[in-house]
Design an enzyme around this catalytic site. Structure first.
Site, PDB file in Angstrom:
ATOM      1  N   TRP A 127     -69.336 -38.251  46.345  1.00  0.00           N
ATOM      2  CA  TRP A 127     -68.220 -39.143  45.977  1.00  0.00           C
ATOM      3  C   TRP A 127     -67.564 -39.649  47.252  1.00  0.00           C
ATOM      4  CZ3 TRP A 127     -62.667 -37.381  44.743  1.00  0.00           C
ATOM      5  CH2 TRP A 127     -61.913 -38.476  44.290  1.00  0.00           C
ATOM      6  N   ASP A 208     -67.149 -29.101  42.293  1.00  0.00           N
ATOM      7  CA  ASP A 208     -66.257 -30.150  41.794  1.00  0.00           C
ATOM      8  C   ASP A 208     -66.795 -30.626  40.437  1.00  0.00           C
ATOM      9  OD1 ASP A 208     -64.620 -32.323  41.394  1.00  0.00           O
ATOM     10  OD2 ASP A 208     -65.397 -33.510  43.075  1.00  0.00           O
ATOM     11  N   LYS A 243     -61.206 -37.820  33.086  1.00  0.00           N
ATOM     12  CA  LYS A 243     -62.236 -38.545  32.327  1.00  0.00           C
ATOM     13  C   LYS A 243     -62.391 -37.973  30.921  1.00  0.00           C
ATOM     14  CE  LYS A 243     -62.796 -39.370  36.707  1.00  0.00           C
ATOM     15  NZ  LYS A 243     -62.798 -40.456  37.614  1.00  0.00           N
TER      16      LYS A 243
HETATM   17  C1  LMR Z   1     -64.703 -42.918  40.948  1.00  0.00           C
HETATM   18  O1  LMR Z   1     -65.522 -42.292  41.613  1.00  0.00           O
HETATM   19  O2  LMR Z   1     -64.796 -44.153  40.755  1.00  0.00           O
HETATM   20  C2  LMR Z   1     -63.541 -42.207  40.321  1.00  0.00           C
HETATM   21  O3  LMR Z   1     -63.613 -40.858  40.611  1.00  0.00           O
HETATM   22  C3  LMR Z   1     -62.246 -42.827  40.631  1.00  0.00           C
HETATM   23  C4  LMR Z   1     -61.838 -42.692  42.058  1.00  0.00           C
HETATM   24  O4  LMR Z   1     -60.693 -42.298  42.279  1.00  0.00           O
HETATM   25  O5  LMR Z   1     -62.611 -42.974  42.973  1.00  0.00           O
END
Ligand code: LMR
Length: 395
Positions: A127, A208, A243
């Site tokens: 992420w 996570d 989510k």
């Molecule tokens: C995403 O990956 O788009 C979500 O987790 C929202 C974010 O805050 O990035």
């Protein structure tokens, strides 16, 4: 004398989409669930719970640094399973956090204060916000192989080889399910293999879980983290209600620390509370109260589970529809992995130039890494998206 900072790539895309006035625009960007009309609805179970709170809540006074204890208990049960041995042994301590992100940051601060020389190893890719969130603690981040963009599959051998080489005492950050951004999850065999390495090489697993219930089911999606928690002496785990309860803006999440004994768990808790107090004093309450109301009431819980199942099934169907729509352009094989993956995201593996043209010429918004949010592949837009993708790839 302040110079401007570049915007967050995912949130900047969200803003650009809002400003686009094309009737054709498609949002495949930020990880937010949307229905067929492009709305992110308040879940029925959430609306009921809020109504109850409105009628029954008599104060908005402070709750406490660790948040609402009913909620904390429910979150650890949701992640580990009610009858998990680690819970029975009181080896898990849980604090409420400002979303999953808040949990990640508190966990990062815990690691930074107790083991400042540790490196956090993240999957390639991970992420986009893991790096700033955890890097801001001063800890070093390095990466292990995880995903092969060319095949759309996990790079299992690369992952195992890299994790086996992580030095003792370091931290391995994994995604519990619905890997963001790839949509490719660890198999049970890989969870086992990684658990063995963590135990053997004394690595701290840090999991996570931001999308529990979006892949195969609420219980199924936690199988990996539960297995790991049965075998490792220590672990950090974060879960989010953004989510699966649709509570994005309420910033509702939890951090669970698994320690090797009840005494250690109590000691860790004092650190978590000190860190929280120094960062935000106390977490916000409203979202946690909603979740606790839903999970504490069999009828509301069943409404919520149905809504969660409907979101999951719809995204799985949209994955299949997307690949079917690509058949007309001879692209179903190339992007067939999208239908095999789960959760909210897949990584298309297309070039930056194609991504830019999709946005500029077709008003289709995709994160720069080529990640798509499959919830945006709605019935009315999927043919258009397939046409846009085919045209920009061919150009
Ligand atoms: C995403 O990956 O788009 C979500 O987790 C929202 C974010 O805050 O990035």
């Amino acid at each position: 004398d302040v110079s401007p900072m570049p915007g967050d790539p995912i949130l900047a895309l969200m803003a650009a989409y809002r400003e686009d006035d094309s009737p054709n625009k498609v949002d495949l960007g930020v990880g937010v669930y949307q229905d067929d009309d492009g709305n992110t609805p308040v879940l029925r179970a959430v609306a009921h719970a809020e109504q109850r709170l409105l009628e029954s809540q008599t104060t908005k006074s402070y709750v406490g640094i660790a948040g609402f204890e009913d909620f904390n208990g429910q979150m650890q049960a949701m992640l580990f399973g009610e009858r998990h041995a680690a819970l029975a042994d009181r080896r898990v301590t849980t604090v409420q956090t400002a979303g999953g992100s808040g949990g990640l940051r508190v966990a990062g601060e815990l690691i930074a204060s107790l083991r400042p020389d540790a490196t956090i190893w993240v999957t390639t890719p991970t992420w986009a916000n893991h790096t700033p969130l955890l890097g801001s603690t001063g800890l070093e981040l390095k990466s292990v192989r995880y995903y092969d963009t060319a095949t759309g599959e996990l790079d299992a051998d690369g992952l195992i080889e890299d994790v086996a080489n992580i030095p003792e005492g370091d931290v391995l950050l994994l995604h519990g399910c619905c890997h963001n951004p790839t949509g490719a999850d660890l198999t049970p065999e890989l969870w086992q293999a990684l658990t063995e390495i963590c135990v053997r090489n004394r690595l701290l697993p840090f999991v996570d879980t931001a999308y529990q219930g979006f892949a195969d089911g609420l219980e199924q999606d936690a199988a990996g983290v539960r297995y790991m928690a049965e075998h490792v002496p220590e672990m950090l785990a974060v879960n989010s209600c953004s989510k699966n309860f649709g509570l994005y803006r309420e910033r509702t999440g939890a951090l669970c620390a698994l320690a090797s004994s009840e005494t250690d768990a109590r000691a860790v808790r004092t650190h978590l509370m000190k860190i929280t107090r120094s960062m935000i004093s106390m977490p916000p309450d409203h979202g946690a109260r909603i979740v606790a109301t839903i999970l504490g009431d069999a009828q509301l819980k069943s409404v919520w589970l149905d809504e969660l199942g409907a979101m999951r099934d719809r995204m799985a169907q949209q994955r299949r529809d997307f690949v079917s729509a690509l058949e007309a352009y001879g692209l179903a094989d190339r992007f067939g992995f999208v239908a095999r993956q789960t959760g909210m995201f897949s990584l298309l593996g297309i070039d930056r130039e194609v991504i830019d043209r999709l946005r500029d010429e077709w008003h289709v918004y995709i994160v720069g890494s080529s990640r798509i949010n499959v919830a945006g592949l709605t019935a009315s837009k999927v043919a258009y998206i397939a046409e846009a993708l085919a045209a920009t790839i061919a150009a």
